[in-house]
Write a protein that holds these residues in place. Structure first.
Motif, mmCIF file in Angstrom:
data_model
loop_
_atom_site.group_PDB
_atom_site.id
_atom_site.type_symbol
_atom_site.label_atom_id
_atom_site.label_comp_id
_atom_site.label_asym_id
_atom_site.label_seq_id
_atom_site.Cartn_x
_atom_site.Cartn_y
_atom_site.Cartn_z
ATOM 1 N N SER A 189 0.849 -1.198 0.000
ATOM 2 C CA SER A 189 0.000 0.000 0.000
ATOM 3 C C SER A 189 0.875 1.236 0.000
ATOM 4 C CB SER A 189 -0.924 -0.038 1.220
ATOM 5 O OG SER A 189 -0.153 0.109 2.380
ATOM 6 N N GLY A 190 0.253 2.378 0.331
ATOM 7 C CA GLY A 190 1.009 3.629 0.318
ATOM 8 C C GLY A 190 1.936 3.740 1.515
ATOM 9 N N GLY A 191 1.591 3.071 2.601
ATOM 10 C CA GLY A 191 2.387 3.201 3.818
ATOM 11 C C GLY A 191 3.117 1.934 4.224
ATOM 12 N N HIS A 192 2.753 0.815 3.629
ATOM 13 C CA HIS A 192 3.328 -0.445 4.116
ATOM 14 C C HIS A 192 3.636 -1.395 2.962
ATOM 15 C CE1 HIS A 192 0.794 1.002 7.413
ATOM 16 N NE2 HIS A 192 -0.157 1.021 6.514
ATOM 17 N N TYR A 219 5.173 4.729 -6.223
ATOM 18 C CA TYR A 219 4.255 5.080 -7.320
ATOM 19 C C TYR A 219 3.882 6.557 -7.232
ATOM 20 C CZ TYR A 219 2.987 0.674 -9.640
ATOM 21 O OH TYR A 219 2.996 -0.454 -10.415
ATOM 22 N N ASP A 220 3.520 7.000 -6.021
ATOM 23 C CA ASP A 220 3.064 8.386 -5.862
ATOM 24 C C ASP A 220 4.190 9.380 -6.140
ATOM 25 O OD1 ASP A 220 0.596 7.365 -5.217
ATOM 26 O OD2 ASP A 220 0.874 7.501 -3.057
ATOM 27 N N LYS A 221 5.423 9.040 -5.717
ATOM 28 C CA LYS A 221 6.543 9.961 -5.921
ATOM 29 C C LYS A 221 6.951 10.022 -7.395
ATOM 30 C CE LYS A 221 8.384 9.828 -1.244
ATOM 31 N NZ LYS A 221 9.314 9.135 -0.341
ATOM 32 N N GLY A 326 -4.094 -4.584 -0.144
ATOM 33 C CA GLY A 326 -3.617 -3.200 0.001
ATOM 34 C C GLY A 326 -3.840 -2.438 -1.299
ATOM 35 N N GLY A 327 -3.717 -1.118 -1.234
ATOM 36 C CA GLY A 327 -4.045 -0.261 -2.383
ATOM 37 C C GLY A 327 -3.357 -0.647 -3.684
ATOM 38 N N VAL A 328 -2.072 -1.037 -3.604
ATOM 39 C CA VAL A 328 -1.330 -1.360 -4.832
ATOM 40 C C VAL A 328 -1.847 -2.654 -5.468
ATOM 41 C CG1 VAL A 328 0.995 -1.718 -5.797
ATOM 42 C CG2 VAL A 328 0.670 -0.078 -3.951
ATOM 43 N N CYS A 330 -4.671 -3.095 -6.369
ATOM 44 C CA CYS A 330 -5.634 -2.709 -7.428
ATOM 45 C C CYS A 330 -4.960 -2.762 -8.794
ATOM 46 C CB CYS A 330 -6.108 -1.260 -7.243
ATOM 47 S SG CYS A 330 -7.065 -0.985 -5.769
ATOM 48 N N ASN A 331 -3.631 -2.769 -8.800
ATOM 49 C CA ASN A 331 -2.882 -2.610 -10.054
ATOM 50 C C ASN A 331 -3.218 -3.704 -11.078
ATOM 51 O OD1 ASN A 331 -0.194 -3.064 -11.730
ATOM 52 N ND2 ASN A 331 -0.226 -0.953 -10.992
ATOM 53 N N LYS A 332 -3.664 -3.252 -12.250
ATOM 54 C CA LYS A 332 -4.113 -4.216 -13.267
ATOM 55 C C LYS A 332 -2.946 -5.010 -13.835
ATOM 56 C CE LYS A 332 -8.264 -1.832 -14.854
ATOM 57 N NZ LYS A 332 -8.190 -0.413 -14.522
ATOM 58 N N THR A 356 -8.102 -0.781 -1.333
ATOM 59 C CA THR A 356 -7.779 0.518 -0.741
ATOM 60 C C THR A 356 -8.437 0.576 0.642
ATOM 61 O OG1 THR A 356 -9.584 1.378 -2.057
ATOM 62 C CG2 THR A 356 -7.386 1.841 -2.862
ATOM 63 N N ASP A 357 -8.072 1.580 1.440
ATOM 64 C CA ASP A 357 -8.498 1.588 2.840
ATOM 65 C C ASP A 357 -10.019 1.581 2.989
ATOM 66 O OD1 ASP A 357 -5.928 1.456 3.588
ATOM 67 O OD2 ASP A 357 -5.721 3.564 4.144
ATOM 68 N N ASN A 358 -10.487 0.738 3.895
ATOM 69 C CA ASN A 358 -11.926 0.579 4.134
ATOM 70 C C ASN A 358 -12.119 0.055 5.546
ATOM 71 O OD1 ASN A 358 -12.472 -2.589 4.054
ATOM 72 N ND2 ASN A 358 -10.849 -2.122 2.612
HETATM 73 O O1 KG4 Z 1 -4.107 0.770 1.112
HETATM 74 P P1 KG4 Z 1 -4.187 2.206 0.692
HETATM 75 O O2 KG4 Z 1 -5.537 2.754 0.317
HETATM 76 O O3 KG4 Z 1 -3.637 3.157 1.817
HETATM 77 C C1 KG4 Z 1 -2.565 2.826 2.663
HETATM 78 O O4 KG4 Z 1 -2.760 2.022 3.605
HETATM 79 O O5 KG4 Z 1 -1.460 3.334 2.349
HETATM 80 O O6 KG4 Z 1 -3.151 2.393 -0.526
HETATM 81 C C2 KG4 Z 1 -3.011 3.612 -1.197
HETATM 82 C C3 KG4 Z 1 -1.891 3.446 -2.223
HETATM 83 C C4 KG4 Z 1 -1.508 4.769 -2.903
HETATM 84 O O7 KG4 Z 1 -0.097 4.928 -2.796
HETATM 85 C C5 KG4 Z 1 -1.926 4.546 -4.356
HETATM 86 O O8 KG4 Z 1 -1.093 5.199 -5.305
HETATM 87 C C6 KG4 Z 1 -1.821 3.036 -4.487
HETATM 88 O O9 KG4 Z 1 -2.292 2.537 -3.254
HETATM 89 N N1 KG4 Z 1 -2.638 2.532 -5.599
HETATM 90 C C7 KG4 Z 1 -2.119 1.912 -6.670
HETATM 91 C C8 KG4 Z 1 -3.196 1.654 -7.547
HETATM 92 N N2 KG4 Z 1 -4.349 2.116 -6.962
HETATM 93 C C9 KG4 Z 1 -3.978 2.635 -5.763
HETATM 94 N N3 KG4 Z 1 -0.847 1.582 -6.964
HETATM 95 C C10 KG4 Z 1 -0.631 0.974 -8.140
HETATM 96 N N4 KG4 Z 1 -1.602 0.716 -9.047
HETATM 97 C C11 KG4 Z 1 -2.889 1.016 -8.794
HETATM 98 N N5 KG4 Z 1 -3.845 0.752 -9.697
#
Ligand code: KG4
Ligand code: ZN
Length: 389
Positions: A189-192, A219-221, A326-328, A330-332, A356-358
């Motif tokens: 994810s974004g933090g872990h 990814y974000d940076k 985790g958020g990443v 989602c990556n296709k 993503t966070d829920n």
């Molecule tokens: O799990 P999350 O919602 O929040 C945290 O716990 O950090 O993850 C958010 C992260 C963000 O850095 C976002 O850029 C990434 O998940 N993210 C993705 C995609 N959708 C969200 N990274 C890569 N590909 C995606 N499709």
């Protein structure tokens, strides 16, 4: 047993009601993405203020969505993310949960955020229960908090099966239903980011984690360097699909190192250097194909490292099941590659709305966690840094 879950660790204000650790009766997420996107990243103080404004309406919507009354009738316990995360953001959820538990005289259950992610494959969503509010920047201003904007039902692509190509069995509800312990969890994810072995709901052993940046952070940076909107993950993902993943040979940090730790900061720096070598941001941005090639090459390196480590951990631990959460997740591109590379593994990805966070994942895993005594509940604090095991 019905648990109300509350999640405010970063930039989503979320509440959900889950029955018996599986059935999601309601799942409400107020996303602050539009608020933070003008800063190209999460501003902690603004995140806290938004949580304060939206937490009670979000909880009310979650109770209503589950067909329950406003005074906690029908709720057996309140669960909340205690950490890790932004401390000011976490505090809003923790104090809200403590207050509701006290007022309703219900047990309080503190939950580790990553444990929630790791349990998310077990959540059973019924189409239409997930509601999303995209908080608009003007809604987050000073003055009387207002519940503005329409709650929208989550789009089918967010809440249903894997939208990526690849064998359907990796995506289907049946695949997730038959999933069980022991399994390897990859939290990205974004933090872990960590690789975890799970032998039961509370039996976790961390095999490795990131030594520096989490993959979502990278990814974000990188997206910020390419002038792409926040959050960068989905932006890079869609451009990567149009680019050539072998256009640039980017490093795969710690790929062959022993152990299961990750490192993504060197890869991010390599992309920044490459942009300079290619003539700087202005020049790169003028060439859409070049941007797509850069995104594809960066994404290929991230995916390669993640899957290589996961494959090795599966082998070494003698495991056959893998959950990528985790958020990443989602990556296709990752979903498609994992399905191709791991045809013999029982692989699950939760639907994107649960990646993503829920709060559904928090309420679900709380079913297996011992509640606090009333005294402990009143003393519960937030933990910005909190180890999983
Ligand atoms: O799990 P999350 O919602 O929040 C945290 O716990 O950090 O993850 C958010 C992260 C963000 O850095 C976002 O850029 C990434 O998940 N993210 C993705 C995609 N959708 C969200 N990274 C890569 N590909 C995606 N499709
Ligand atoms: Zn998260």
């Amino acid at each position: 047993m019905r648990i109300l879950g509350i999640e405010t660790s970063c930039d989503e204000t979320a509440a959900a009601v889950v029955e018996d650790g599986r059935s999601v009766l309601s799942n409400v997420i107020a996303s602050q993405i539009r608020v933070h996107s003008r800063y190209r990243g999460v501003v902690p103080e603004i995140a806290s203020r938004c949580h304060i404004e939206f937490i009670l309406p979000v909880v009310a919507q979650a109770l209503e969505g589950a067909g329950l009354g406003e005074e906690g009738e029908g709720i057996d316990a309140v669960a909340v993310t205690r950490g890790p995360g932004l401390v000011g953001a976490l505090l809003v959820g923790v104090e809200t949960a403590k207050t509701l538990a006290w007022r309703w005289q219900k047990p309080l259950i503190p939950v580790h955020h990553s444990l929630g992610h790791l349990y998310s494959p077990f959540c059973e969503l019924v189409a239409g229960q997930s509601r999303v509010l995209d908080i608009a920047p003007e809604d987050a201003g000073e003055g009387t908090p207002e519940w503005r904007g329409e709650l929208r039902p989550a789009a089918p692509s967010e809440s249903s099966a894997d939208p990526a190509p690849g064998p359907r069995r990796h995506a289907s509800r049946a695949t997730r239903r038959s999933f069980g312990y022991p399994y390897l969890g990859l939290v990205i994810s974004g933090g872990h980011s960590s690789l975890v072995r799970l032998d039961g709901p509370g039996k976790v052993r961390t095999l490795g984690s990131t030594l520096d940046d989490a993959p979502g952070e990278a990814y974000d940076k990188v997206a910020k360097c390419l002038n792409l909107p926040y959050p960068g993950g989905p932006e890079i993902d869609s451009r990567a699909a149009r680019g050539n993943p072998t256009a640039f040979d980017l490093p795969r940090p710690v790929l062959h190192a022993r152990g299961y730790d990750f490192s993504f900061s060197g890869l991010k720096t390599a992309v920044i250097r490459l942009i300079e070598v290619l003539g700087g941001t202005e020049r790169v941005l003028g060439d859409e194909l070049l941007v797509c090639d850069l995104c594809a090459s960066f994404q290929a390196a991230v995916i390669d490292v993640l899957l290589h480590k996961a494959e090795r951990a599966l082998r070494d631990e003698g495991l056959e099941r893998l959950a990528i959460v985790g958020g990443v997740a989602c990556n296709k591109g990752l979903r498609a590659q994992a399905a191709r590379r791991m045809s013999r593994t029982h692989l699950v990805f939760p639907p994107p709305i649960l990646c993503t966070d829920n709060a559904a994942m928090i309420a679900a895993v709380a079913h297996h966690i011992e509640p606090l005594s009333p005294d402990e509940a009143m003393r519960l604090d937030a933990r910005a840094g909190w180890r999983l095991d």
